[in-house]
Design an enzyme around this catalytic site. Structure first.
Site, PDB file in Angstrom:
ATOM      1  N   PRO A  63      18.458 -10.471 -43.720  1.00 38.44           N
ATOM      2  CA  PRO A  63      19.089 -11.078 -43.091  1.00 38.44           C
ATOM      3  C   PRO A  63      20.488  -9.893 -43.405  1.00 38.44           C
ATOM      4  O   PRO A  63      20.326  -9.885 -44.876  1.00 38.44           O
ATOM      5  CB  PRO A  63      20.031 -11.908 -42.682  1.00 38.44           C
ATOM      6  CG  PRO A  63      18.759 -13.301 -43.228  1.00 38.44           C
ATOM      7  CD  PRO A  63      17.861 -12.783 -44.533  1.00 38.44           C
ATOM      8  N   GLU A  64      20.757  -9.084 -42.188  1.00 35.99           N
ATOM      9  CA  GLU A  64      21.717  -8.168 -42.858  1.00 35.99           C
ATOM     10  C   GLU A  64      23.344  -8.386 -42.342  1.00 35.99           C
ATOM     11  O   GLU A  64      23.174  -9.050 -42.081  1.00 35.99           O
ATOM     12  CB  GLU A  64      20.894  -6.545 -43.661  1.00 35.99           C
ATOM     13  CG  GLU A  64      19.906  -6.141 -43.674  1.00 35.99           C
ATOM     14  CD  GLU A  64      19.150  -5.089 -43.864  1.00 35.99           C
ATOM     15  OE1 GLU A  64      20.055  -3.787 -43.379  1.00 35.99           O
ATOM     16  OE2 GLU A  64      18.042  -4.830 -44.403  1.00 35.99           O
TER      17      GLU A  64
END
Length: 272
Positions: A2-3
């Site tokens: 996840p960014e």
């Protein structure tokens, strides 16, 4: 992994629903990257004030302290009133009178940390070194961004990934913003022309905002706190397209390794 867009999508998917909720119980599973920092029962009775984000940290403000949540490499949050029984990869469960917030993390690189607030030494250690927020126009300033580029001899892609200049431009989005800006991922930051630097500044803002609008990127198992997958991967111009024709010039997209990370780019459009 996840960014920033995925973390922001997660925040938006449960922030309003959990605001004002009272914590009824907290259950911990297997140990995560960092310890909770208090006995779980200490959180019981606290009320959720709001959910904010700083970089890739979710900050859950309570009337007595603050929880810092990091999704790590494979984590995701769910918030619902009808979640199934805890599974082997569910490592944090916070039951409230509005629903249960659950951290699911197969690789256990995520974390939930209880602090007294943003001035807590633990919070300061994790947050103080973070760069500018690209989705906040009042925080992400062109002058400071350009000065940061000029002060660094690092290749531009690793500089973006470091989060020291601007947060949230993770591996997927770094490839995308550099392609949009026509900048070679290996170019020294201080060698980038003012024109290309302005393109990069604008591309960071636009592409991350688009990624949030599209619900983030789901390559494997990311979903928001309400269970919805992301769709930005359908918009990707270069990421994951090694050997396929460039959408701009028709030449083949190339792949190289930088700091053990995959970088996708067009050698024709992104010349040094």
């Amino acid at each position: 992994m996840p960014e920033l867009p995925e973390v922001e999508v997660t925040r938006r998917s449960f922030a309003l629903q959990i605001e004002g909720a009272h914590i009824l119980a907290v259950t911990m599973g297997k140990p995560l990257r960092w310890a909770l920092g208090c006995v779980p029962d200490k959180l019981v009775g606290s009320q959720v004030q709001q959910v904010r984000r700083r970089g890739k940290y979710l900050l859950i403000d309570l009337d007595r302290g603050m929880l810092m949540v990091h999704l790590g490499m494979s984590g995701s949050l769910r918030f619902a009133s009808d979640l199934p029984a805890l599974g082997v990869h569910d490592h944090f469960d916070m039951r409230t009178d509005r629903g249960t917030l659950r951290l699911h993390d197969p690789r256990r690189f995520g974390a939930v940390i209880a602090t007294s607030g943003e001035n807590d030494p633990v919070a300061r250690k994790l947050l103080d070194g973070l760069g500018m927020e690209p989705l906040d126009a009042s925080h992400f300033k062109w002058e400071a961004f350009h000065a940061g580029l000029q002060a660094s001899r690092s290749p531009i892609k690793p500089l973006l990934l470091s989060g020291k200049l601007v947060v949230g431009v993770g591996n997927i989005y770094a490839s995308e913003v550099l392609f949009a800006s026509r900048i070679a991922p290996t170019a020294a930051a201080n060698s980038i022309s003012t024109l290309k630097a302005k393109r990069l500044y604008q591309s960071i803002r636009e592409i991350l905002a688009l990624a949030v609008e599209r619900g983030g990127t789901t390559l494997r198992d990311f979903s928001s706190a309400d269970g919805m997958p992301g769709h930005f991967q359908l918009q990707a111009q270069v990421y994951g397209r090694n050997g396929l024709p460039c959408m701009r010039c028709g030449n083949a997209i190339a792949l190289l390794r930088q700091g053990q990370r995959s970088t996708y780019y067009c050698p024709h459009c992104q010349k040094t």
